[in-house]
Structure formats: structure tokens, C-alpha cells
Write a protein that holds these residues in place. Structure first.
Motif, short mmCIF file in Angstrom:
data_model
loop_
_atom_site.label_atom_id
_atom_site.label_comp_id
_atom_site.label_asym_id
_atom_site.label_seq_id
_atom_site.Cartn_x
_atom_site.Cartn_y
_atom_site.Cartn_z
N TRP A 1 8.12 13.38 -6.15
CA TRP A 1 7.94 13.56 -4.71
C TRP A 1 8.20 14.97 -4.20
CZ3 TRP A 1 12.34 15.13 -2.23
CH2 TRP A 1 13.57 14.82 -2.83
N LEU A 2 8.82 15.81 -5.01
CA LEU A 2 9.21 17.14 -4.53
C LEU A 2 8.27 18.22 -5.06
CD1 LEU A 2 11.44 18.66 -2.94
CD2 LEU A 2 12.62 18.96 -5.13
N ARG A 3 7.77 19.06 -4.18
CA ARG A 3 6.94 20.18 -4.60
C ARG A 3 7.81 21.21 -5.33
NH1 ARG A 3 2.84 22.33 0.00
NH2 ARG A 3 3.24 24.17 -1.28
N PRO A 4 7.34 21.72 -6.47
CA PRO A 4 8.17 22.67 -7.23
C PRO A 4 8.41 23.97 -6.49
CG PRO A 4 5.97 22.47 -8.19
CD PRO A 4 6.09 21.39 -7.18
N ASP A 5 7.58 24.29 -5.50
CA ASP A 5 7.74 25.55 -4.76
C ASP A 5 8.43 25.35 -3.41
OD1 ASP A 5 5.71 24.15 -3.53
OD2 ASP A 5 4.38 25.88 -3.27
N GLY B 1 0.82 -1.21 0.00
CA GLY B 1 0.00 0.00 0.00
C GLY B 1 0.84 1.25 0.00
N ALA B 2 1.89 1.26 0.81
CA ALA B 2 2.77 2.42 0.87
C ALA B 2 3.48 2.65 -0.45
CB ALA B 2 3.78 2.26 1.99
N ILE B 3 3.86 1.56 -1.11
CA ILE B 3 4.52 1.66 -2.42
C ILE B 3 3.58 2.28 -3.43
CG2 ILE B 3 5.41 0.28 -4.34
CD1 ILE B 3 6.59 -1.61 -2.20
N GLU B 4 2.32 1.86 -3.42
CA GLU B 4 1.35 2.43 -4.36
C GLU B 4 1.13 3.91 -4.09
OE1 GLU B 4 -2.10 0.01 -3.92
OE2 GLU B 4 -1.32 -1.64 -5.15
N ASN B 5 1.02 4.29 -2.82
CA ASN B 5 0.80 5.69 -2.48
C ASN B 5 2.00 6.56 -2.88
OD1 ASN B 5 -1.69 5.10 -1.36
ND2 ASN B 5 -0.88 4.88 0.72
N ALA B 6 3.18 5.98 -2.80
CA ALA B 6 4.38 6.73 -3.16
C ALA B 6 4.58 6.82 -4.67
CB ALA B 6 5.61 6.09 -2.51
N ASN B 7 3.80 6.05 -5.42
CA ASN B 7 3.82 6.12 -6.88
C ASN B 7 5.22 5.84 -7.45
OD1 ASN B 7 2.58 6.46 -9.38
ND2 ASN B 7 3.13 8.64 -9.47
#
Length: 457
Positions: free
Chosen positions: A326-330, A17-23
Motif C-alpha cells: 500500500w505504500l509508494r516507495p517514493d 469490492g473494497a477488499i479486492e481493490n485493496a489487494n
């Protein structure tokens, strides 16, 4: 627990489940599993969660930093990949966070067969006992399992600690707060504040103090040295010496130092991976911080997965391979990034004692233009600083340690010999004897634990 190669099990199927959420992709999952299994085969004493050594006694704010909490005088070297003729100890001690909180931490002491001798007729110091180098390691990870004291090769092996010990120095090396000992005696998490240079400098000073108290045969005089993350810590030691001087401190060596995380990210976008590591421990400084400030929903899930896995450098390299996920552009606009960097960066501040800085021009992790600029700015602001800066032509990140090994060994010896260093900054370029393209550029090996005698016959 230890995982022999023939008994390795799938570690990630438990977290579907965690793997799926992390895409993250199937390839990243597979590579991460390989990396985690590799890391676990290199645990010398099993998981820190099962090793009773890393369970500290109670510590309160009335417990002085530098206090010795536990001593393992003779650590079993047969489960490490140490060179012959070296001995190992581990200690628990009290260090101090950036805000002055006393917390338990772990460190190792690597012992030479014979202490280095300094000829009295040439030395202006009376060095009695085994000369001490406090060593600050580069990034190993941010969880308890990433402590060098329980990794077979002590993480930096011949890059520095083995070499120093074989030359006759006792190497006192903190794991850093949160690595190794990652919970208090009451069960509260101790978060590793990644790239917190002043706090890491505290770890070095107090580890040395505790080791000197635990082992009277160690010299009172000491030099500090570090590389990468530890280079920032050792630069932090020079700054700390200015504001909180410690008797018998002789100077510091800062190799490929991380002085300012924001500058590194700005000049090399590949360094944004460190944002994931920073986000895991920032609550130790700012209680209101959550990783949603910097990370996407997938990134938050990735951090959660990483915490479950308790992976270190090898696993992080795989997990955080695609920052677009995983990183927000801002993230750089967040108040927390600027505030943390201002609080924890080094350079452009006064130092005390001599400092050697060296930096490779082809460093992939710490851009040499950043280090050069910080050195120049520090020297302009504080022209009396005793800084020697060596620019190593063609050297990359860790290989710079090998390329100028003679330089830092001689520099450390000079400090114990009492050689005076004039005020002011000096810089020089160091080039290779032969064309640099003809030299081995990177580490192409690792120290493998030998299970059978014939392997090393």
C-alpha cells in the motif's frame, strides 16, 4: 450500537469490492474482522454515531476556545471497566486547530474519591480544589470511534489515568479533535490530524480550561502529561506555554514522545504504518493533499476500506501490516511529508516551565536514540530549559509508564507542592532492581467487562 459477544456478525462481507481493490489477503481480512469485533465489544456507550452526547451544538470562529458546549456530569460508570471509587464525567468543548479554526471536541474527566492533599507546611503553593492533570493519550486511531471517552477502559487504564485518579488527581483527558466528535453540527467532517503536536496541545489546554469552567471544584493549577502521541502533545504544551503562556500551568510530563515522525520512520522502517494514519487527516492542513501522494492504488483502496470500517488501533495493526502493498516507495520524497513534519514536530524549540521526559531503551515504537538526540539538541540550543530526562534501561513503549511510575507521580506532586526546578538540563539512567530479563516485559492482559457478579467475586 453495542455488539454482545454472542451476537457478533461478519463486518467485512459488505465490502467485498473494497477488499479486492485493496489487494489484502484472506488472512488479513479474517484478522481485521476479529480486531474490529473486539474493538466494538469494548465500546462503553455504543457507536459515537448513535450516542447523542457526541452531537455538538453550532460553533463559529467567534466562539472562544475553552468554551463549554455540553456537560454530562455523571456518566454511567457501570458500562466502563473503572476501578471502584472513581467517578466519570464527559464534556464537549471548543478547541482550536493549527490554523486557528474553532471546532467542537470531546473529553472526559476522571474523578478521585478524595482529592490529593498537599501538606501546607511543606508547600509553597496554595492549591485549592481537586488538583488537575491534563492527560494526552497515545495513538488510539484516527476515526470518531477511537475516542477514549467511549472506550470501556478509557484506552490507557492503569497505565496513567486510573493511577492518577486513584492518587487523588482529577484527570482531564481530551479525545483530540476528530475523535469522538467527528462532525460539526452542520454535518461537516472533522478530520483528526494525526501527530499534529501543536494542535493536540491546544486540545489539552482548552479541555482543562473547559473542565475548570464546568466544575468549579477543580483546582486552577494543573500539570499536563502524555505518552507516545500524547508525549508529543505534552511536549507541544511546553512549547505552547513559551509562546502563549497560560496562568497556573505548572509543567509537563512527556513519556516516550513522538517528536518527529520522519525521524522515527527513518530509524525504524516498521514505523511506516503511521503514514497510512497521517494520510487520512492531512487534508485538514493541506487542502490540495490526496492520499495518492503517498499510497499506491491498493493503498488508496485500503484507506477507503478503513474509513468504511471505522476501525481503530487493533484493526489498523492488521490492515496496514504489509506496507509493500500500500505504500509508494517514493513517499518520503513528497513535499507534504517534510512540510507536515516541520509544521507539527516538537523539540529543538524553546519551552517554558519544567518538563520531565522519560524514554525506554527497548521501545519498539519510539526509538530511544531519536528521543535522546532531540533532548540533547533542545538543551544545546536552549541551555536554560528546565528539562529532566530519564532513560529507562530495558523498558519498552507502554511498559515504561509502569517502570517509572514512582518517578512521574513524585514529579507531578512536586509541581503541586511548588518545588522549584533550576534552569538547565539533567539526565539520568534508571535501571531495574533485579536483572531486567526477569521482569514481565509487556502488558499480557486487558480489562474485560464483567457480565456476571461471580466473575469478580
Amino acid at each position: 450500537m453495542r455488539f454482545p459477544p454472542h451476537q457478533l456478525l461478519s463486518l467485512l462481507f459488505l465490502w467485498v469490492g473494497a477488499i479486492e481493490n485493496a489487494n489484502i489477503s484472506a488472512l488479513v481480512v479474517e484478522n481485521t474482522e476479529i480486531a474490529v469485533n473486539f474493538e466494538r465489544t469494548n465500546w462503553a456507550t455504543g457507536s459515537v454515531a448513535q450516542d447523542p452526547f457526541y452531537r455538538p451544538p453550532p460553533v463559529t470562529n467567534s466562539t472562544p476556545p475553552g468554551t463549554v458546549l455540553a456537560v454530562e456530569e455523571f456518566t454511567d460508570t457501570t458500562v466502563y471497566t473503572l476501578p471502584p471509587g472513581l467517578s466519570l464525567s464527559r464534556i464537549l468543548y471548543v478547541t482550536e486547530t493549527l490554523n486557528g479554526t474553532a471546532i467542537p471536541a470531546s473529553a472526559y474527566v476522571l474523578w478521585p474519591f478524595q482529592p490529593k492533599a498537599f501538606r501546607s507546611e511543606y508547600s509553597s503553593l496554595n492549591v485549592s480544589g481537586v488538583p488537575v492533570v491534563g492527560f494526552a493519550h497515545g495513538t488510539s486511531g484516527v476515526f470518531g470511534e477511537c475516542a477514549p471517552s467511549h472506550i470501556r477502559n478509557l484506552w490507557y487504564q492503569y497505565s496513567a489515568p486510573y493511577t492518577l485518579a486513584l492518587q487523588g488527581y482529577a484527570v482531564v483527558a481530551p479525545d483530540y479533535a476528530g475523535l469522538g466528535v467527528n462532525r460539526t453540527s452542520e454535518g461537516e467532517d472533522i478530520l483528526h490530524a494525526y501527530l499534529n503536536n501543536p494542535a493536540a496541545a491546544n486540545d489539552v489546554f482548552y479541555a482543562v480550561e473547559a473542565a475548570q469552567n464546568a466544575f468549579p471544584e477543580l483546582s486552577k493549577q494543573f500539570v499536563t502529561m502524555g505518552h507516545s502521541q500524547g508525549g508529543g502533545a505534552s511536549w507541544g504544551a511546553a512549547q505552547r506555554q513559551h509562546s502563549r503562556p497560560v496562568t497556573n500551568y505548572l509543567g509537563t510530563v512527556a513519556g516516550s514522545p513522538v517528536t518527529n515522525a520522519a525521524e522515527l520512520i527513518a530509524i525504524n522502517p516498521a514505523n511506516v504504518a503511521i503514514v497510512g494514519l497521517l494520510s487520512r487527516g492531512l487534508q485538514s492542513i493541506y487542502k490540495t493533499f490526496t492520499d495518492k501522494e503517498w499510497l499506491t492504488e491498493a493503498g488508496v483502496a485500503l484507506n477507503s476500506l478503513a474509513k468504511e470500517i471505522q476501525g481503530c488501533n487493533s484493526a489498523d495493526y492488521q490492515l496496514y501490516s504489509d506496507p509493500t502493498q500500500w505504500l509508494r516507495p517514493d513517499f518520503a520524497e513528497s513535499w507534504y511529508l517534510g512540510a507536515y513534519v516541520n509544521l507539527t514536530s516538537v523539540g529543538r524549540q524553546p519551552i517554558s516551565g519544567p518538563m520531565l521526559v522519560f524514554q525506554g531503551t527497548q521501545d519498539q515504537a519510539v526509538n530511544h536514540t531519536v528521543t535522546s538526540r532531540v533532548v540533547q539538541d533542545t538543551c544545546s540550543l536552549y541551555p536554560e530549559s528546565q528539562i529532566e530526562y530519564a532513560i529507562v534501561e530495558g523498558a519498552t513503549h507502554v511498559p515504561a509508564l509502569y517502570a517509572v511510575q514512582q518517578l512521574w507521580l513524585d514529579w507531578i506532586e512536586d509541581r503541586f507542592m511548588g518545588v522549584k526546578v533550576e534552569a538547565g538540563c539533567r539526565s539520568r539512567n534508571i535501571s531495574s532492581l533485579r536483572p531486567v530479563a526477569n521482569y514481565q516485559p509487556e502488558l499480557s492482559y486487558y480489562l474485560q467487562y464483567a457480565l456476571e457478579p461471580y466473575v469478580v467475586a
